[in-house]
Scaffold this active site. Structure first.
Site, PDB file in Angstrom:
ATOM      1  N   GLY A 130       0.839  -1.203   0.000  1.00 41.98           N
ATOM      2  CA  GLY A 130       0.000   0.000   0.000  1.00 41.98           C
ATOM      3  C   GLY A 130       0.864   1.238   0.000  1.00 41.98           C
ATOM      4  N   ASN A 131       0.221   2.396  -0.088  1.00 44.15           N
ATOM      5  CA  ASN A 131       0.947   3.673  -0.068  1.00 44.15           C
ATOM      6  C   ASN A 131       0.944   4.254   1.338  1.00 44.15           C
ATOM      7  OD1 ASN A 131       1.040   3.296  -2.789  1.00 44.15           O
ATOM      8  ND2 ASN A 131       0.035   5.215  -3.327  1.00 44.15           N
ATOM      9  N   ARG A 132       1.838   5.198   1.581  1.00 40.40           N
ATOM     10  CA  ARG A 132       1.854   5.883   2.877  1.00 40.40           C
ATOM     11  C   ARG A 132       0.756   6.927   2.924  1.00 40.40           C
ATOM     12  NH1 ARG A 132       7.750   8.049   4.177  1.00 40.40           N
ATOM     13  NH2 ARG A 132       6.629   9.052   5.866  1.00 40.40           N
ATOM     14  N   VAL A 145      -4.163   6.185  -3.242  1.00 41.94           N
ATOM     15  CA  VAL A 145      -4.647   4.887  -3.731  1.00 41.94           C
ATOM     16  C   VAL A 145      -3.458   4.092  -4.269  1.00 41.94           C
ATOM     17  CG1 VAL A 145      -6.242   3.756  -5.348  1.00 41.94           C
ATOM     18  CG2 VAL A 145      -6.788   6.036  -4.435  1.00 41.94           C
TER      19      VAL A 145
END
Ligand code: PMT
Length: 375
Positions: free
Chosen positions: A182-184, A250
């Protein structure tokens, strides 16, 4: 600066056991910078000594009186006990009719449902905060909702009647039951934007990836996990949306398959094959009748060039670019700065708290929206 700096609050407290909470509420309003003036109903003194309220007000030019007098121009809080004593009914009725005849809308009513239903004016003015929690069997209001409600009433209703959808936080793409990519994103920026839109009078839907933040008061909040979950939530609400603000980080990719059992560690490396996720913002902006679309861009370099590229490429009305990868600002921090771009112009919002920045962003969005996307 407190959330209620430079605000005058006229606080009415009726009698009954729920009066106990007025001390905590008044102290919180003062801590948030408000100048509070208190008026007590005759029945209130049985529960809260007048001398104590005077002490709390620290000798400020405040009135402790049994005659309710409406201070026009101040924000008003009326705390009605769920077991309102007979002696106080006329007192609350007098406030209600003063409020109605003065046409005052900046009122927060703190009341249990039963008490509130006795005063129809409650439903016609301001905001109603119901004491639906309890403390040792006593009704208790969420104090943050009182502060948020007063903040809302103190601001111009720039987005009154508008429906705003905000996405926030990361999306997490599961590999197996214990691992994901996932992203931060902490969600702080997106939650602040949703709260600011609500304070500006909008009806707000917040769609949040997994973050530890509580739902902002007044905002309808839907929690999701993956990009595809977020897309489903966005698509279910987009037809009822005037303005879409896509703050979420996202994940651009997800593993091409997700397994049900934990992948056991082997000596060798693990090959993951990633496939692209849908681009939610691009999908919404390309719809037949899209809302006013505001994107965000987190960039480590060439902010202007990349942000303007996304504005055009995704067909947006505005993009808010922020620098990430430094010590302060961007991800997780409480502060941030933004560089806004729209076709033919730009505007910088210098570094400040995400809360204040979100308010400034909403002001610009409201102005651009009211001009039409090409105005
Ligand atoms: O949550 P915080 O810790 O407070 O941090 C806030 C933030 C830095 C995450 C936020 O301010 C921010 O910049 N969000 C955008 C993150 C990003 O990198 O966006 P992007 O450049 O990948 O995407 C551009 C736009 O398209 C964004 O509006 C994004 O929401 C949207 N997008 C991107 C990919 C995708 N698959 N679907 C999308 O809708």
């Amino acid at each position: 600066m407190g959330r209620l700096s430079n605000q005058k609050v006229n606080y009415f407290v009726s009698g009954g056991p729920a009066a106990y909470q007025c001390v905590e509420i008044i102290a919180t309003l003062q801590a948030e910078g408000a100048e509070v003036d208190v008026q007590m109903a005759p029945g209130a003194e049985q529960w809260i000594p007048r001398a104590f309220i005077k002490q709390l007000l620290l000798g400020a030019a405040s009135l402790v009186s049994t005659q309710p007098m409406l201070m026009v121009g101040a924000l008003t809080v009326v705390q009605i006990d769920h077991e309102l004593p007979e002696v106080d009914i006329a007192w609350v009725s007098a406030i209600a009719s003063n409020i109605e005849s003065a046409g005052v809308q900046q009122v927060i009513w703190l009341a249990g449902t039963a008490a509130a239903s006795r005063f129809p004016v409650v439903e016609r003015t301001g905001e109603w905060v119901v004491s639906d929690q309890s403390y040792s069997g006593l009704p208790r209001v969420d104090i943050d909702s009182v502060v948020a409600g007063l903040e809302k009433l103190s601001q111009p209703p720039l987005l009154a009647g508008k429906r705003v959808m905000v996405t926030a936080g990361p999306t997490l793409e599961d590999i197996d039951p214990v691992r994901f990519i996932g992203n931060r994103s902490s969600g702080k920026m997106g939650f602040a934007v949703a709260a600011a839109a609500w304070r500006a009078g909008a009806e707000v839907e917040l769609i949040a990836g997994p973050v530890a933040l509580p739902a902002p008061f007044g905002v309808n909040t839907t929690r999701v996990r993956s990009a595809r979950d977020m897309l489903a939530a966005v698509e279910s609400m987009v037809d009822q949306t005037d303005i879409y603000i896509s703050v979420a980080a996202v994940a651009d990719y997800r593993p091409d398959m997700q397994v049900d059992q934990k992948i056991k560690k082997a000596g060798a490396g693990l090959d993951l094959h990633l496939v692209p996720n849908p681009d939610l913002l691009r999908i919404v902006a390309a719809a037949a009748n899209p809302p006013f679309c505001v994107g965000f861009a987190a960039e480590t370099q060439q902010i202007e060039r990349y942000a303007q590229g996304k504005l055009v490429d995704k067909g947006l009305q505005m993009i808010a670019a922020n620098q990430v990868g430094r010590d302060n600002g961007g991800f997780e921090s409480d502060n941030n700065s933004l560089h806004l771009f729209w076709p033919g112009a730009d505007q910088r919002l210098p570094s400040t708290s995400k809360r204040e920045l979100a308010y400034q962003l909403i002001e610009v969005i409201a102005r651009r929206y009211s001009m039409g996307s090409t105005g």
